[in-house]
Design an enzyme around this catalytic site. Structure first.
Site, PDB file in Angstrom:
ATOM      1  N   ARG A  59       0.964  -1.384   0.039  1.00  0.00           N
ATOM      2  CA  ARG A  59      -0.018   0.006  -0.087  1.00  0.00           C
ATOM      3  C   ARG A  59       0.832   1.307   0.080  1.00  0.00           C
ATOM      4  O   ARG A  59       0.204   2.333   0.286  1.00  0.00           O
ATOM      5  CB  ARG A  59      -0.905  -0.064   1.045  1.00  0.00           C
ATOM      6  CG  ARG A  59      -1.733  -0.966   1.272  1.00  0.00           C
ATOM      7  CD  ARG A  59      -2.816  -1.365   0.121  1.00  0.00           C
ATOM      8  NE  ARG A  59      -3.794  -1.972   0.288  1.00  0.00           N
ATOM      9  CZ  ARG A  59      -4.661  -2.945  -0.496  1.00  0.00           C
ATOM     10  NH1 ARG A  59      -3.905  -2.815  -1.684  1.00  0.00           N
ATOM     11  NH2 ARG A  59      -5.471  -3.590  -0.046  1.00  0.00           N
ATOM     12  N   ASN A  89      -0.477  -2.137  -7.516  1.00  0.00           N
ATOM     13  CA  ASN A  89      -1.892  -1.244  -7.534  1.00  0.00           C
ATOM     14  C   ASN A  89      -1.864  -0.244  -6.221  1.00  0.00           C
ATOM     15  O   ASN A  89      -2.660  -0.200  -5.680  1.00  0.00           O
ATOM     16  CB  ASN A  89      -3.085  -2.379  -7.328  1.00  0.00           C
ATOM     17  CG  ASN A  89      -2.973  -2.945  -6.096  1.00  0.00           C
ATOM     18  OD1 ASN A  89      -2.207  -3.389  -5.325  1.00  0.00           O
ATOM     19  ND2 ASN A  89      -4.418  -3.348  -5.461  1.00  0.00           N
ATOM     20  N   HIS A 176      -4.087 -11.657 -12.526  1.00  0.00           N
ATOM     21  CA  HIS A 176      -5.351 -11.900 -11.750  1.00  0.00           C
ATOM     22  C   HIS A 176      -6.587 -12.136 -12.819  1.00  0.00           C
ATOM     23  O   HIS A 176      -6.966 -11.298 -13.505  1.00  0.00           O
ATOM     24  CB  HIS A 176      -5.690 -10.139 -11.229  1.00  0.00           C
ATOM     25  CG  HIS A 176      -6.877 -10.152 -10.526  1.00  0.00           C
ATOM     26  ND1 HIS A 176      -7.271  -9.992  -9.401  1.00  0.00           N
ATOM     27  CD2 HIS A 176      -8.155  -9.994 -11.191  1.00  0.00           C
ATOM     28  CE1 HIS A 176      -8.279  -9.787  -9.101  1.00  0.00           C
ATOM     29  NE2 HIS A 176      -9.044  -9.717 -10.248  1.00  0.00           N
ATOM     30  N   HIS A 229      -4.048 -16.131  -7.192  1.00  0.00           N
ATOM     31  CA  HIS A 229      -5.187 -16.421  -6.176  1.00  0.00           C
ATOM     32  C   HIS A 229      -6.175 -17.394  -6.985  1.00  0.00           C
ATOM     33  O   HIS A 229      -7.321 -16.998  -7.175  1.00  0.00           O
ATOM     34  CB  HIS A 229      -5.765 -15.323  -5.663  1.00  0.00           C
ATOM     35  CG  HIS A 229      -5.872 -13.984  -6.390  1.00  0.00           C
ATOM     36  ND1 HIS A 229      -6.472 -14.085  -7.679  1.00  0.00           N
ATOM     37  CD2 HIS A 229      -5.782 -12.829  -6.426  1.00  0.00           C
ATOM     38  CE1 HIS A 229      -6.562 -13.042  -8.357  1.00  0.00           C
ATOM     39  NE2 HIS A 229      -5.988 -12.083  -7.353  1.00  0.00           N
ATOM     40  N   ASP A 311      -1.775 -12.679  -0.749  1.00  0.00           N
ATOM     41  CA  ASP A 311      -2.725 -11.822  -1.112  1.00  0.00           C
ATOM     42  C   ASP A 311      -3.061 -10.798  -0.196  1.00  0.00           C
ATOM     43  O   ASP A 311      -4.278 -10.514   0.140  1.00  0.00           O
ATOM     44  CB  ASP A 311      -3.929 -12.249  -1.854  1.00  0.00           C
ATOM     45  CG  ASP A 311      -4.554 -11.163  -2.477  1.00  0.00           C
ATOM     46  OD1 ASP A 311      -5.844 -11.262  -3.144  1.00  0.00           O
ATOM     47  OD2 ASP A 311      -4.271 -10.162  -2.734  1.00  0.00           O
ATOM     48  N   HIS A 315      -7.034  -2.962   4.545  1.00  0.00           N
ATOM     49  CA  HIS A 315      -8.025  -2.232   4.146  1.00  0.00           C
ATOM     50  C   HIS A 315      -8.439  -1.137   5.250  1.00  0.00           C
ATOM     51  O   HIS A 315      -8.196  -1.684   6.570  1.00  0.00           O
ATOM     52  CB  HIS A 315      -9.267  -2.586   3.686  1.00  0.00           C
ATOM     53  CG  HIS A 315      -9.268  -2.911   2.112  1.00  0.00           C
ATOM     54  ND1 HIS A 315      -8.897  -2.357   1.218  1.00  0.00           N
ATOM     55  CD2 HIS A 315      -9.030  -4.269   1.665  1.00  0.00           C
ATOM     56  CE1 HIS A 315      -8.853  -2.885   0.101  1.00  0.00           C
ATOM     57  NE2 HIS A 315      -8.994  -4.344   0.259  1.00  0.00           N
TER      58      HIS A 315
HETATM   59  N1  NCD Z   1      -7.832  -9.384  -3.380  1.00  0.00           N
HETATM   60  C1  NCD Z   1      -8.505  -8.572  -2.951  1.00  0.00           C
HETATM   61  O1  NCD Z   1      -9.536  -8.606  -2.836  1.00  0.00           O
HETATM   62  N2  NCD Z   1      -8.133  -7.283  -3.146  1.00  0.00           N
HETATM   63  C2  NCD Z   1      -6.895  -6.936  -3.449  1.00  0.00           C
HETATM   64  C3  NCD Z   1      -6.626  -6.779  -4.901  1.00  0.00           C
HETATM   65  C4  NCD Z   1      -6.513  -8.041  -5.683  1.00  0.00           C
HETATM   66  O2  NCD Z   1      -5.617  -8.962  -5.314  1.00  0.00           O
HETATM   67  O3  NCD Z   1      -7.367  -8.349  -6.540  1.00  0.00           O
HETATM   68  C5  NCD Z   1      -6.283  -5.418  -3.140  1.00  0.00           C
HETATM   69  O4  NCD Z   1      -5.289  -4.858  -3.500  1.00  0.00           O
HETATM   70  O5  NCD Z   1      -7.086  -4.962  -2.250  1.00  0.00           O
HETATM   71 ZN    ZN Z   2      -5.766 -10.128  -7.287  1.00  0.00          ZN
HETATM   72 ZN    ZN Z   3      -3.869  -9.205  -4.738  1.00  0.00          ZN
END
Ligand code: NCD
Ligand code: ZN
Ligand code: ZN
EC number: 3.5.2.3
Length: 437
Positions: A59, A89, A176, A229, A311, A315
């Site tokens: 992040r 991202n 993804h 994933h 993953d 949040h």
């Molecule tokens: N896995 C998720 O639900 N979210 C991931 C993005 C991702 O891995 O698709 C994120 O960056 O929050």
């Molecule tokens: Zn993903």
């Molecule tokens: Zn991810």
């Protein structure tokens, strides 16, 4: 540093391991320090190569209110990790050399885990224009894994170009897999539970159709594809078919043409948890059915799925403590990964500790082309190691985890397996739940 009475891969009688200058110097019985410096002495446990996470969201830059490279590195070290791959991202997106070099430099400054930035495949993760894969690969960040994770490279021509370009760089594209036209407004696994609860479905076919397409493209181009994933039984079947078909044309000797990862949450949790509408359970791809969970465990055990990746997706409270459709998808994973693997794979007899080393360290390192992680626990190898107390148990409390965010789906669960020490090139980075800064 001296590890006394430890059992490499949980096999055989306890041995002592002497570490000098970041390298395993001696393995034997009744070893003593070589006198000049006392270093640390750590007793007991199962000794494995340090874990490698191919799929972590740190992040930084952009959402330091949910995780930073420093807090994410602490979570990784506490979870037994010695190397992690930080997804692109971020905000700004890691689609150029400046950002990936910043992330790599920050990771080195923190120094708790090797942070390898993943480069975006397309500019801004928009799926329209290839990013500068070459300059990111040639940058000091030495990027070798590219992914638009969070988004799918859904245009087949863009994906084909990305595979061709990555092949010339000796890199891998991590996809993804989500066909966006099948998941418009999707909130949860398209099945009985989502239907009953009135949640827009995320069909398994949205993942499986992309994985099938990408396997064909990768094998046609002779490039390397890594599937992020994996969440369904169908995807596992497609991977088995593709790997059998593609065994002939492995593009780079020793490195898999097609590889795949599964997350701890997809090994344990199902869409039965939708019942409470608690957005802690909202994730992309969504939690599936018990049939899928069982198929994923078998696929990981037999190597159809190569490795575990967390993953780890921090949040903010306001993005999770809200009504389901407004919540962000994603779950914390770094500090609970080993324990969930022990619970779902070791305690069920599907993997032994050598298998845990394979899926959490050796295969991720091989897929990413790391040469100093995922190595055998042998004299002469770098001392990137993880010590585990297999018999210990702990209760997960989101608020006590090292991450800024606390969105763990394992809140309150008592899990087996505690990381007693993580060692990065001969230095203890974390032990018994504390960071050795
Ligand atoms: N896995 C998720 O639900 N979210 C991931 C993005 C991702 O891995 O698709 C994120 O960056 O929050
Ligand atoms: Zn993903
Ligand atoms: Zn991810």
């Amino acid at each position: 540093m001296l590890l006394k009475g430890v059992r490499p891969y949980g096999e055989g009688d306890p041995v002592d391991v002497l570490i000098r200058d970041g390298v395993i110097a001696e393995i034997g019985n009744d070893l003593e320090h070589d006198g000049e410096h006392d270093g640390d002495v750590i007793e007991g446990g199962i000794l494995l190569p340090g874990f490698v996470d191919l799929h972590t969201h740190l992040r930084e830059p952009g959402r330091e209110d949910t995780e930073t490279i420093a807090t994410g590195s602490k979570a990784a070290a506490l979870g037994g990790y010695t190397a992690v791959f930080a997804m692109a991202n971020t905000d700004p997106v890691a689609d150029n050399a400046v950002i990936v070099e910043h992330v790599a430099r920050r990771g080195r400054e923190v120094g708790l885990v090797d942070v390898h930035p993943v480069g975006a495949v397309t500019v801004g993760l928009k799926g329209e224009m290839l990013a500068e894969l070459g300059t990111m690969a040639k940058s000091s960040a030495n990027v070798r894994v590219f992914s638009d994770d969070g988004h799918c490279v859904h245009d087949p021509l863009i994906m084909r170009r990305a595979l061709e370009y990555s092949k010339s760089l000796g890199a891998v594209i991590a996809q993804h897999a989500e066909e966006p036209r099948l998941t418009v407004g999707a909130q949860a696994h398209e099945g009985e539970n989502a239907a009953r609860l009135g949640l827009q479905g995320w069909p398994a076919a949205a993942e499986e159709s992309i994985v099938a397409r990408d396997c064909i493209l990768a094998q046609q181009v002779g490039a390397r594809l890594h599937v992020c994933h994996v969440s369904t039984a169908g995807t596992a079947e497609i991977l088995k078919w593709a790997k059998a078909r593609g065994a002939a044309n492995v593009p780079q000797a020793g490195r898999p043409g097609i590889s795949a990862e599964v997350t701890p949450h997809h090994l344990l949790l199902t869409d039965e948890r939708l019942e409470t509408y608690d957005p802690i359970n909202k994730v992309n791809p969504p939690l599936r059915t018990q049939t899928d969970v069982d198929a994923l465990r078998r696929a990981l055990a037999d190597g159809t799925i190569d490795c575990v990746a967390t993953d780890h997706a921090p949040h903010a409270v306001q993005d999770k403590d809200c009504e389901w459709s407004a919540a962000r998808p994603g779950m914390l994973g770094l500090q609970t990964a080993l324990s969930v693997v022990v619970k779902t794979m070791v305690e069920t007899g599907l993997l032994d500790w050598r298998g845990v080393a394979r899926v959490m360290s050796e295969k991720p390192a091989e897929i990413a082309g790391l040469t100093d992680h995922g190595r055998p626990v042998e004299v002469g190898e770098p001392a990137n190691l993880t010590l585990i107390d297999p018999g210990a148990k702990w209760v997960v409390r989101g608020a006590e985890l090292a991450s800024v965010a606390g969105n763990t789906p394992f809140e309150g669960m008592e899990l087996p397996g505690v990381v007693t020490a993580t060692i990065l090139r001969g230095r203890v980075t974390a032990s018994r739940g504390r960071i050795d800064a």
